[in-house]
Design a protein around this motif. Structure first.
Motif, PDB file in Angstrom:
ATOM      1  N   LEU A  72     -91.362 -14.577 -68.702  1.00 45.51           N
ATOM      2  CA  LEU A  72     -91.355 -16.017 -68.497  1.00 45.51           C
ATOM      3  C   LEU A  72     -92.611 -16.407 -67.709  1.00 45.51           C
ATOM      4  O   LEU A  72     -93.267 -15.557 -67.099  1.00 45.51           O
ATOM      5  CB  LEU A  72     -90.102 -16.431 -67.726  1.00 45.51           C
ATOM      6  CG  LEU A  72     -88.759 -16.010 -68.324  1.00 45.51           C
ATOM      7  CD1 LEU A  72     -87.623 -16.565 -67.479  1.00 45.51           C
ATOM      8  CD2 LEU A  72     -88.628 -16.444 -69.770  1.00 45.51           C
ATOM      9  N   PRO A  73     -92.960 -17.700 -67.711  1.00 47.18           N
ATOM     10  CA  PRO A  73     -94.180 -18.118 -67.006  1.00 47.18           C
ATOM     11  C   PRO A  73     -94.223 -17.742 -65.537  1.00 47.18           C
ATOM     12  O   PRO A  73     -95.309 -17.535 -64.983  1.00 47.18           O
ATOM     13  CB  PRO A  73     -94.169 -19.641 -67.197  1.00 47.18           C
ATOM     14  CG  PRO A  73     -93.425 -19.863 -68.468  1.00 47.18           C
ATOM     15  CD  PRO A  73     -92.354 -18.811 -68.484  1.00 47.18           C
ATOM     16  N   ASP A  74     -93.060 -17.615 -64.880  1.00 48.72           N
ATOM     17  CA  ASP A  74     -93.040 -17.282 -63.451  1.00 48.72           C
ATOM     18  C   ASP A  74     -93.067 -15.777 -63.194  1.00 48.72           C
ATOM     19  O   ASP A  74     -92.954 -15.332 -62.053  1.00 48.72           O
ATOM     20  CB  ASP A  74     -91.823 -17.904 -62.773  1.00 48.72           C
ATOM     21  CG  ASP A  74     -90.501 -17.351 -63.288  1.00 48.72           C
ATOM     22  OD1 ASP A  74     -90.511 -16.484 -64.194  1.00 48.72           O
ATOM     23  OD2 ASP A  74     -89.431 -17.787 -62.791  1.00 48.72           O
ATOM     24  N   PRO A 120     -94.552 -19.918 -78.088  1.00 47.62           N
ATOM     25  CA  PRO A 120     -95.835 -20.083 -77.386  1.00 47.62           C
ATOM     26  C   PRO A 120     -95.864 -21.249 -76.409  1.00 47.62           C
ATOM     27  O   PRO A 120     -96.638 -21.233 -75.446  1.00 47.62           O
ATOM     28  CB  PRO A 120     -96.833 -20.293 -78.533  1.00 47.62           C
ATOM     29  CG  PRO A 120     -96.199 -19.616 -79.706  1.00 47.62           C
ATOM     30  CD  PRO A 120     -94.727 -19.824 -79.542  1.00 47.62           C
ATOM     31  N   LYS A 121     -95.017 -22.237 -76.642  1.00 48.03           N
ATOM     32  CA  LYS A 121     -94.929 -23.393 -75.734  1.00 48.03           C
ATOM     33  C   LYS A 121     -93.628 -23.352 -74.936  1.00 48.03           C
ATOM     34  O   LYS A 121     -93.023 -24.395 -74.653  1.00 48.03           O
ATOM     35  CB  LYS A 121     -95.046 -24.695 -76.529  1.00 48.03           C
ATOM     36  CG  LYS A 121     -96.400 -24.855 -77.216  1.00 48.03           C
ATOM     37  CD  LYS A 121     -96.498 -26.193 -77.935  1.00 48.03           C
ATOM     38  CE  LYS A 121     -97.879 -26.361 -78.580  1.00 48.03           C
ATOM     39  NZ  LYS A 121     -97.996 -27.660 -79.322  1.00 48.03           N
ATOM     40  N   PHE A 122     -93.238 -22.165 -74.528  1.00 46.92           N
ATOM     41  CA  PHE A 122     -91.974 -22.012 -73.803  1.00 46.92           C
ATOM     42  C   PHE A 122     -91.919 -22.884 -72.559  1.00 46.92           C
ATOM     43  O   PHE A 122     -90.861 -23.422 -72.217  1.00 46.92           O
ATOM     44  CB  PHE A 122     -91.774 -20.549 -73.418  1.00 46.92           C
ATOM     45  CG  PHE A 122     -90.569 -20.308 -72.555  1.00 46.92           C
ATOM     46  CD1 PHE A 122     -89.314 -20.129 -73.123  1.00 46.92           C
ATOM     47  CD2 PHE A 122     -90.679 -20.273 -71.165  1.00 46.92           C
ATOM     48  CE1 PHE A 122     -88.197 -19.925 -72.325  1.00 46.92           C
ATOM     49  CE2 PHE A 122     -89.564 -20.060 -70.360  1.00 46.92           C
ATOM     50  CZ  PHE A 122     -88.321 -19.886 -70.949  1.00 46.92           C
ATOM     51  N   ALA A 123     -93.020 -23.026 -71.862  1.00 48.27           N
ATOM     52  CA  ALA A 123     -93.020 -23.809 -70.619  1.00 48.27           C
ATOM     53  C   ALA A 123     -92.573 -25.241 -70.861  1.00 48.27           C
ATOM     54  O   ALA A 123     -92.014 -25.883 -69.960  1.00 48.27           O
ATOM     55  CB  ALA A 123     -94.404 -23.796 -69.987  1.00 48.27           C
ATOM     56  N   GLN A 124     -92.811 -25.732 -72.089  1.00 47.15           N
ATOM     57  CA  GLN A 124     -92.402 -27.104 -72.422  1.00 47.15           C
ATOM     58  C   GLN A 124     -91.021 -27.158 -73.070  1.00 47.15           C
ATOM     59  O   GLN A 124     -90.224 -28.051 -72.785  1.00 47.15           O
ATOM     60  CB  GLN A 124     -93.422 -27.752 -73.363  1.00 47.15           C
ATOM     61  CG  GLN A 124     -94.766 -28.082 -72.726  1.00 47.15           C
ATOM     62  CD  GLN A 124     -95.657 -26.866 -72.579  1.00 47.15           C
ATOM     63  OE1 GLN A 124     -95.769 -26.069 -73.496  1.00 47.15           O
ATOM     64  NE2 GLN A 124     -96.295 -26.725 -71.423  1.00 47.15           N
ATOM     65  N   PHE A 149     -83.261 -21.468 -72.896  1.00 48.59           N
ATOM     66  CA  PHE A 149     -82.874 -20.648 -71.753  1.00 48.59           C
ATOM     67  C   PHE A 149     -82.970 -21.470 -70.480  1.00 48.59           C
ATOM     68  O   PHE A 149     -84.041 -21.996 -70.145  1.00 48.59           O
ATOM     69  CB  PHE A 149     -83.774 -19.418 -71.655  1.00 48.59           C
ATOM     70  CG  PHE A 149     -83.435 -18.505 -70.522  1.00 48.59           C
ATOM     71  CD1 PHE A 149     -82.153 -18.004 -70.376  1.00 48.59           C
ATOM     72  CD2 PHE A 149     -84.400 -18.143 -69.588  1.00 48.59           C
ATOM     73  CE1 PHE A 149     -81.833 -17.158 -69.320  1.00 48.59           C
ATOM     74  CE2 PHE A 149     -84.091 -17.298 -68.535  1.00 48.59           C
ATOM     75  CZ  PHE A 149     -82.807 -16.808 -68.398  1.00 48.59           C
ATOM     76  N   ASP A 150     -81.850 -21.586 -69.752  1.00 47.87           N
ATOM     77  CA  ASP A 150     -81.822 -22.410 -68.546  1.00 47.87           C
ATOM     78  C   ASP A 150     -81.996 -21.605 -67.265  1.00 47.87           C
ATOM     79  O   ASP A 150     -81.810 -22.131 -66.164  1.00 47.87           O
ATOM     80  CB  ASP A 150     -80.526 -23.222 -68.490  1.00 47.87           C
ATOM     81  CG  ASP A 150     -79.274 -22.368 -68.342  1.00 47.87           C
ATOM     82  OD1 ASP A 150     -79.401 -21.128 -68.148  1.00 47.87           O
ATOM     83  OD2 ASP A 150     -78.155 -22.927 -68.408  1.00 47.87           O
ATOM     84  N   GLY A 151     -82.342 -20.327 -67.416  1.00 48.40           N
ATOM     85  CA  GLY A 151     -82.495 -19.462 -66.248  1.00 48.40           C
ATOM     86  C   GLY A 151     -81.338 -18.518 -66.047  1.00 48.40           C
ATOM     87  O   GLY A 151     -81.481 -17.485 -65.380  1.00 48.40           O
TER      88      GLY A 151
END
Length: 396
Positions: A72-74, A120-124, A149-151
């Motif tokens: 994930l981005p984080d 590819p645009k998962f952050a959005q 995915f909400d975490g």
């Protein structure tokens, strides 16, 4: 530098040493040498030198037959376990509670929950894609589902694609996903399995050459599972429009070289004959008409190793390493091996030809190899007590 090279000529295996010799010096011509401009000759297979310039660090253990990983981005990691669980790793710690919302899978033999991939645009859009086997022993197939995915959980799970036709048994699901720059995806699909299994009265391997079948193919899809209008066989009569390349046995390594816009795959052979291929749209990669594989029961599958109109592999492994997981990293390929229990560092030149190969020993069955956002290589091992391992280059 010398390399042991093998090539079949008139049905006989001829071994020779390529020691920096010219075309005239090489009795089988320079097309047989690693890194040659011709792609007819097959580069060396078998024993390779050990690579000692990578540090291995175990990050996580206690995974049950992990299959794929994504970040994930984080920096949080998602890892699939083939029995049907999606796990999460935060700051190097495996969360004991699996992510909920995963579809029910047909977990038998080689099947189960396999690839995990982020849009590819998962952050959005928060979209996660899963491949998995679905069905029964008599009739099953590879599916792709996507969800938000909400975490903690997967929400709004949708099946966006399923392979046709169905197949029996629990073999050859393929299942690797690669995203292209236009946000379409490539999905590798196996040929359906080994003898004595049958599909419509034929060995499953025959599906790989049938353009109306999705088995033994790489298919290209839009992010919602629909068919791109510029796929190579969209206008071909009696061809399945999802097909992007064909003539594959069971690809379980797939990666994209963004700098050179190249798609690479590693493919399981039968008994020997594992392949590294440079993939191109519309091309036929030969299986089972052209192959270096042999029957598990003994004997040849085909007497042909190459044929006009079919693409030769860049590298063949005999004996098999059972390749699974593939990453493009710093200009080279890094291929995981299940049987060889290592990662093969495959040195490429600018034209995409193989220059040399070394073995990074892992000591467990390597299922996936990927590059993390931190710029390091990560490996997961397909064991009952599977591990997540970080590889870092050290020295020269």
């Amino acid at each position: 530098m010398s390399y042991l090279s093998k090539r079949l000529l008139s049905g006989a295996a001829i071994a020779f040493i390529v020691a920096g010799c010219s075309s005239a010096q090489n009795p089988l011509n320079s097309s047989s040498a690693i890194g040659s401009e011709s792609n007819y000759g097959i580069p060396p297979s078998g024993d390779v030198p050990k690579a000692n310039n990578f540090k291995k660090t175990k990050v996580v253990e206690g995974l049950e037959n992990p299959w794929s990983m994504a970040w994930l981005p984080d920096g949080t990691m998602l890892i699939t376990e083939r029995p049907g669980r999606l796990r999460i790793v935060r700051n190097g710690v495996l969360d004991p509670t699996p992510i909920t919302g995963v579809p029910e899978v047909f977990a038998v033999s080689q099947g189960g929950l396999m690839e995990v991939s982020l849009h590819p645009k998962f952050a959005q859009n928060r979209l996660v894609y899963l491949t998995y086997s679905h069905g029964t022993e008599e009739a099953n197939r590879t599916r792709i589902a996507r969800a938000k995915f909400d975490g903690k959980a997967l929400q709004d799970v949708q099946v966006i694609f399923e392979v046709s036709p169905t197949k029996p048994g629990g073999q050859h699901f393929g299942s690797r996903i690669v995203w292209l720059p236009d946000n379409t995806m490539l999905l590798a699909i196996g040929d359906g399995g080994n003898p004595p299994l049958k599909i419509n009265g034929e060995l499953p391997r025959q599906q790989a050459q049938k353009l109306d079948s999705q088995l033994g193919k790489i298919v290209r899809l839009n992010d919602d599972g629909s068919i791109p209008k510029d796929n190579p066989f969209v206008s071909t009569a009696n061809a399945n429009p999802a097909v992007w390349s064909y003539g594959h046995r069971n690809i379980q390594g797939l990666t994209f070289d963004a700098e050179n816009k190249r798609v690479w795959s590693t493919e399981h052979g039968s008994k020997g004959g594992d392949e590294v291929n440079l993939e191109e749209a519309g091309k036929n990669y030969g299986w089972p008409v052209v192959t270096y594989s042999r029957e598990y029961s003994g004997g040849e599958i085909s007497q042909e190793r190459s044929r006009p109109g079919m693409v030769d592999p860049k590298l063949v492994w005999t004996p098999s390493i059972a390749p699974s997981g593939l990453a493009f990293y710093k200009g080279d390929l890094f291929a995981g091996g299940l049987v060889s229990q290592d990662v093969r560092h495959i040195d490429l030149n600018e034209k995409g030809n193989v220059v040399s190969e070394k073995s990074i020993e892992i000591g467990q069955r390597v299922r996936d190899v990927k590059v993390a956002p931190d710029g390091k290589l990560y490996v997961i091992t397909d064991e009952d007590n599977g591990q997540l391992i970080r590889l870092e280059a050290v020295g020269n």
